[in-house]
Scaffold this motif. Structure first.
Motif, PDB file in Angstrom:
ATOM      1  N   LEU A 161      -8.299   3.987  -7.063  1.00  0.00           N
ATOM      2  CA  LEU A 161      -8.383   4.085  -5.621  1.00  0.00           C
ATOM      3  C   LEU A 161      -9.004   5.286  -4.856  1.00  0.00           C
ATOM      4  O   LEU A 161      -9.900   5.333  -4.241  1.00  0.00           O
ATOM      5  N   LYS A 162      -8.709   6.343  -5.792  1.00  0.00           N
ATOM      6  CA  LYS A 162      -9.009   7.525  -5.383  1.00  0.00           C
ATOM      7  C   LYS A 162     -10.687   7.683  -5.375  1.00  0.00           C
ATOM      8  O   LYS A 162     -11.440   8.319  -4.565  1.00  0.00           O
ATOM      9  N   ALA A 163     -11.422   6.993  -6.496  1.00  0.00           N
ATOM     10  CA  ALA A 163     -12.624   7.036  -6.706  1.00  0.00           C
ATOM     11  C   ALA A 163     -13.308   6.428  -5.577  1.00  0.00           C
ATOM     12  O   ALA A 163     -14.782   6.616  -5.317  1.00  0.00           O
ATOM     13  N   ILE A 164     -12.777   5.433  -4.696  1.00  0.00           N
ATOM     14  CA  ILE A 164     -13.471   4.886  -3.660  1.00  0.00           C
ATOM     15  C   ILE A 164     -13.529   5.927  -2.357  1.00  0.00           C
ATOM     16  O   ILE A 164     -14.338   5.800  -1.553  1.00  0.00           O
ATOM     17  N   GLY A 165     -12.604   6.974  -2.361  1.00  0.00           N
ATOM     18  CA  GLY A 165     -12.802   7.886  -1.410  1.00  0.00           C
ATOM     19  C   GLY A 165     -11.650   7.647  -0.268  1.00  0.00           C
ATOM     20  O   GLY A 165     -11.694   8.426   0.469  1.00  0.00           O
ATOM     21  N   VAL A 166     -10.882   6.973  -0.709  1.00  0.00           N
ATOM     22  CA  VAL A 166      -9.557   6.680   0.426  1.00  0.00           C
ATOM     23  C   VAL A 166      -8.756   7.672   0.258  1.00  0.00           C
ATOM     24  O   VAL A 166      -8.475   8.517  -0.914  1.00  0.00           O
ATOM     25  N   LYS A 167      -7.463   7.862   1.115  1.00  0.00           N
ATOM     26  CA  LYS A 167      -6.685   8.947   0.870  1.00  0.00           C
ATOM     27  C   LYS A 167      -5.425   8.293   0.405  1.00  0.00           C
ATOM     28  O   LYS A 167      -5.056   7.147   0.692  1.00  0.00           O
ATOM     29  N   LEU A 225      -9.175   6.488   5.930  1.00  0.00           N
ATOM     30  CA  LEU A 225      -8.310   5.580   5.676  1.00  0.00           C
ATOM     31  C   LEU A 225      -7.282   6.112   4.695  1.00  0.00           C
ATOM     32  O   LEU A 225      -7.933   6.539   3.648  1.00  0.00           O
ATOM     33  N   GLU A 226      -6.011   5.970   5.124  1.00  0.00           N
ATOM     34  CA  GLU A 226      -4.897   6.264   3.987  1.00  0.00           C
ATOM     35  C   GLU A 226      -4.251   5.144   3.723  1.00  0.00           C
ATOM     36  O   GLU A 226      -3.546   4.502   4.387  1.00  0.00           O
ATOM     37  N   LEU A 227      -3.707   5.019   2.193  1.00  0.00           N
ATOM     38  CA  LEU A 227      -2.993   4.069   1.851  1.00  0.00           C
ATOM     39  C   LEU A 227      -1.831   4.373   1.469  1.00  0.00           C
ATOM     40  O   LEU A 227      -1.427   5.380   0.941  1.00  0.00           O
ATOM     41  N   GLU A 228      -0.494   3.677   2.333  1.00  0.00           N
ATOM     42  CA  GLU A 228       0.855   4.133   1.975  1.00  0.00           C
ATOM     43  C   GLU A 228       1.347   3.408   0.896  1.00  0.00           C
ATOM     44  O   GLU A 228       1.264   2.054   0.994  1.00  0.00           O
ATOM     45  N   ILE A 229       1.783   3.993  -0.027  1.00  0.00           N
ATOM     46  CA  ILE A 229       2.338   3.076  -1.009  1.00  0.00           C
ATOM     47  C   ILE A 229       3.931   3.798  -1.511  1.00  0.00           C
ATOM     48  O   ILE A 229       3.979   4.954  -1.468  1.00  0.00           O
ATOM     49  N   THR A 230       4.657   2.857  -1.537  1.00  0.00           N
ATOM     50  CA  THR A 230       6.038   3.417  -1.425  1.00  0.00           C
ATOM     51  C   THR A 230       6.362   4.130  -3.021  1.00  0.00           C
ATOM     52  O   THR A 230       5.963   3.813  -3.898  1.00  0.00           O
TER      53      THR A 230
END
Ligand code: C2E
Ligand code: CA
Ligand code: CA
Ligand code: CA
Length: 294
Positions: A184-190, A161-166
């Motif tokens: 967020l990074k600590a959860i393991g997402v990109k 899962l990658e989260l796109e943030i503007t």
């Protein structure tokens, strides 16, 4: 003043242009759209320039309005942002994207097993999905828990899962954003920065943030083969991304000429009509099994 070279790299121009068309009636309808199951996710493939293989997609929301037909997110996301309904809509998007992409991951591995004729070896990595996170969602205190709950519920592996943030969202408050991104990074997402280069922000923040990907906005990508200024901007972004060890995705690639320049500049991947338009889920499932090369 807000318009430039036919491009559209200005955030405020975008907002003025998209906020006006949604009538009051539609604004009211928006409150019921989720309950009425009028939202649908499309998926636009992302493909590696080096291998020519698709490695993931971006989920893009559509509103199937009973009388208006398909309504663009450019029209209703800004409204949902301002009336707060983006929180619920955004959670629906995340959950649905995890469920649907998990289903396509299974489809692909079954297909690979089948094609391998009994050979169990399956080296295709699972498809990634990029999900847009709105500014309002990003600002939520309990964002991490909400995302964890959805990952748990859907049993989706966070590394895909990658989260796109503007860029505009994260530069709003650099220190608070940094803390949030670390969590967020600590959860393991990109994590990826969307519409990179359109926020007119100073670049100091970028090296502090735990990012994986920079998405080069379409306004810098279009006509890159004939527009020397766009080529210079894209080149600078790609060079910087490389030195910071971020991957790059060029958005809105429509022609082979644009692809060729991006390849020469060392861009990692593309997303655009040239490879595929955003597809409804059933078409996307058909697309992933057909294994189209760039
Ligand atoms: P975005 O995140 O920058 O998404 C890329 C947009 O470029 C998409 O528009 C996509 O259809 C379009 N696009 C992709 N390739 C090409 C191309 O080759 N040529 C052209 N002309 N356009 C291309 P779309 O789907 O209309 O979405 C517009 C915006 O709405 C998105 O821009 C994003 O900011 C927002 N959005 C979409 N889905 C969601 C969502 O689930 N949540 C939130 N918060 N925002 C969303
Ligand atoms: Ca995006
Ligand atoms: Ca974008
Ligand atoms: Ca954009």
């Amino acid at each position: 003043e807000a318009k430039r070279r036919g491009g559209n790299c200005y955030q405020f121009f975008d907002e003025i242009q998209v906020k006006l068309p949604l009538s009051l009636e539609l604004q009211t309808d928006l409150h019921h759209a989720l309950d009425n199951q009028e939202f649908e996710l499309y998926y636009q493939p992302q493909v590696s320039i080096a291998t020519g293989e698709m490695f993931g997609s971006e989920s893009l929301i559509r509103w199937n309005h009973s009388s208006e037909g398909l309504i663009s997110p450019m029209k209703f996301i800004p409204i949902a942002e301002s009336n707060g309904s983006i929180i619920e809509i955004g959670e629906w998007v995340l959950k649905t994207a995890c469920q649907q992409v998990k289903a396509t991951q299974k489809l692909i591995s079954q297909n690979a097993l089948h094609n391998a004729n009994g050979d169990i070896q399956n080296c295709i990595p699972p498809l990634k999905v990029s999900v847009n996170l709105s500014g309002r969602q990003f600002q939520q205190q309990d964002l991490n828990k909400r995302i964890l709950d959805i990952l748990e519920e859907t049993q989706f592996d966070p590394q895909y899962l990658e989260l796109e943030i503007t860029e505009t969202t994260v530069v709003h408050n650099i220190d608070a954003s940094l803390a949030k991104l670390m969590d967020l990074k600590a959860i393991g997402v990109k994590l990826s920065i969307d519409d990179f280069g359109t926020g007119f922000s100073s670049l100091g923040y970028i090296k502090k943030f735990p990012l994986d990907t920079l998405k080069i906005d379409r306004c810098f990508v279009q006509h890159i083969d004939t527009d020397a200024q766009n080529r210079a901007i894209a080149k600078a972004i790609i060079t910087m991304a490389k030195s910071l060890d971020f991957k790059t995705v060029a958005e809105g690639v429509e022609t082979q000429g644009e692809l060729k320049v991006l390849q020469d500049l060392g861009c990692d991947s593309i997303q655009g009509y040239y490879y595929s338009r955003p597809l409804p889920f059933d078409k996307f499932c058909a697309f992933v099994t057909e294994d189209k090369r760039l």
